[in-house]
Design an enzyme around this catalytic site. Sequence first.
Site, PDB file in Angstrom:
ATOM      1  N   ASP A  63      84.082 118.929 150.249  1.00  0.00           N
ATOM      2  CA  ASP A  63      83.025 118.386 151.113  1.00  0.00           C
ATOM      3  C   ASP A  63      83.538 118.128 152.525  1.00  0.00           C
ATOM      4  O   ASP A  63      83.431 117.012 153.040  1.00  0.00           O
ATOM      5  CB  ASP A  63      82.458 117.075 150.546  1.00  0.00           C
ATOM      6  CG  ASP A  63      82.005 117.189 149.109  1.00  0.00           C
ATOM      7  OD1 ASP A  63      81.628 118.292 148.700  1.00  0.00           O
ATOM      8  OD2 ASP A  63      82.027 116.174 148.393  1.00  0.00           O
TER       9      ASP A  63
ATOM     10  N   ILE B  76      73.167 110.002 150.361  1.00  0.00           N
ATOM     11  CA  ILE B  76      74.501 110.599 150.401  1.00  0.00           C
ATOM     12  C   ILE B  76      74.460 111.841 151.295  1.00  0.00           C
ATOM     13  O   ILE B  76      73.410 112.288 151.726  1.00  0.00           O
ATOM     14  CB  ILE B  76      75.024 110.987 149.005  1.00  0.00           C
ATOM     15  CG1 ILE B  76      74.173 112.104 148.386  1.00  0.00           C
ATOM     16  CG2 ILE B  76      75.079 109.779 148.079  1.00  0.00           C
ATOM     17  CD1 ILE B  76      74.785 112.692 147.120  1.00  0.00           C
TER      18      ILE B  76
ATOM     19  N   GLU C  94      71.453 119.891 148.013  1.00  0.00           N
ATOM     20  CA  GLU C  94      72.324 118.845 148.572  1.00  0.00           C
ATOM     21  C   GLU C  94      73.194 119.460 149.653  1.00  0.00           C
ATOM     22  O   GLU C  94      73.025 120.632 150.019  1.00  0.00           O
ATOM     23  CB  GLU C  94      73.175 118.219 147.464  1.00  0.00           C
ATOM     24  CG  GLU C  94      73.993 119.211 146.660  1.00  0.00           C
ATOM     25  CD  GLU C  94      74.638 118.554 145.444  1.00  0.00           C
ATOM     26  OE1 GLU C  94      74.244 117.441 145.077  1.00  0.00           O
ATOM     27  OE2 GLU C  94      75.532 119.179 144.854  1.00  0.00           O
TER      28      GLU C  94
END
Length: 580
Positions: A49, A171, A221
């Site tokens: 990430d 998030i 996401e």
Amino acid sequence: MRSPSRFTSEYPLWRQVLRRRLTGLVLLLAMTWAAPQAQALQGAFGAHDPSTIVKDGNKYWVFTTGQGIYGMYSTDLVNWTPGPRPVFPNNTFPSWITAKVPDFKGLFWAPECVFQNGKYYLYYSCSTFGSKVSAIGLVTNVTLDPASPSYNWVDQGEVVSSNNGSAANAIDPGIFRDASNNGWMTYGSFFGGIRNVQLDAATGKLMAGATQYAVANGGVEAAYVKQNGAYYYLFINRGACCQGAASTYYIQVGRSLSPSGPFLDKNGTDLNNNGGTTLLSASGRYRGPGHTGIFEENGTSYFTHHYYDSYDRGNPKLGIGKLTWDAAGWPVVTRDWLAPAATAGAAVRYVVSAGPAATGLVWQARGCTGAAGEAIEQAARTGSTCQQWDFTALGNGDYKITSAVGGQAVGVAGCSDANGALLQLGSYSGQECEQFHIDRANDGSLVFSSLNGNRAVEVPLASANPGVQLALFDYNGCACQRWFLTNSTVTATASRTTLTGISIYPIPASRGTFTLDLSGRKAAGAVTVEVLDLQGRVVYRRLVQNPEATVAVEAGLLPGLFLVQVRQGTGLFTQKLTVL
């Protein structure tokens, strides 16, 4: 790490597997912190990430998922070194996080870092696997250099939070700016999809009363938005992360004329209706690519993401590809840094030099016969065919390199993967010791690493003497491991009639603007002006039908070294040009 929300109730075993994967990644990152050493080529170790690259001084930084927020830096965009300590060391983090996310244990997810208002703003995610109880926080610092006396991360508190009743999961923050320079944040996950919301310019937090726009849904996401031209491009991830080489993550994109959407893919399908044009998916060793970031410098766009390396037990690593835009305005991402051949599968011929001026030492097949076993050495440039090399793209940044004399391939003697293994010509059989991965450094130079052993091609001992045979060594950033390619068609033009009576001024040129002085030429006729970069690519071209004595050229070049070519009939004038 991600929240596998849509699978939580339907696939509890899958969630257990992901939890074990998460535990393994925590241990992996812990080992990385314990051993702060330079990482190998083909991706920095432990990068999951990754944030968008941000630069401070001469260092490039990325922050990734990890205990306390893991960071690493590079001075050349090739070699990455772990930072000396996390943002929040020793599991000390702001107390407000515990109040919002009671089960949080210090493993921060998917940070994003931007520079604004004279500070570095680091956004981060706090959550637990399979939960919608989450928060995005913000911490700021005036420098990213841990050795600076001004280095100090200051907690700015909550940006947005979510609970079991919230519409979206707080998030995966991504920060972008609109055409009016207003700041926005994109965030969200499988739980409720992705939201775009405008930020307050002074605080970097959500603007009071700002509308939160739903822009993508259906198991998405890791969102990121980038403006290019009139469009805003929304990059998203679908599929499953966190399973090493078995991960099915892939990156899709849609675009909109407004940051509020709707974002449509190439087929016109809304990303809120499971749309999305696939941009990057599993290929070769690169499995489960995810979490887009785009960094631009000196006219080059770098596309960052993580991937799971199937050649290295599925470890998560930082990948950096080249981003361009096609004629219709859609993004194109490749790991091949060289310009593609005109015909798929064909080779492009280059001269490989040890310096940007392309007038120093170059690669040469010793003896110029092209025979098997002939050493690859550095030699004074002569323009000989044995100093020309055909590069054939094999995909994912890997290349076969063959001599223009005889067609033998560059390989490692004995297929050795040891330091000091020598380069020579041989018959190509497809072995890894005959294939080279090419990385691009921040100065435009290239690093060649053999796929067997992953070591870089180097001039031993950084010798400046002709006749030295090239070899493999661990990458250390030495100039002796950096190479520049010049398209051999540019070199070949030296045999044309040389144009005289032409000059260029000023040198160096400022902001890519210079004057072409033709007053010394008597002959009339159209002239073609071209500017080529260090890789032989034409970055500016102009046809002047009826040239005056002086022609103003406003090429808009970024700082660097270029080659200016002026053609008139069969004549050619060339001049190196430094741009400040």
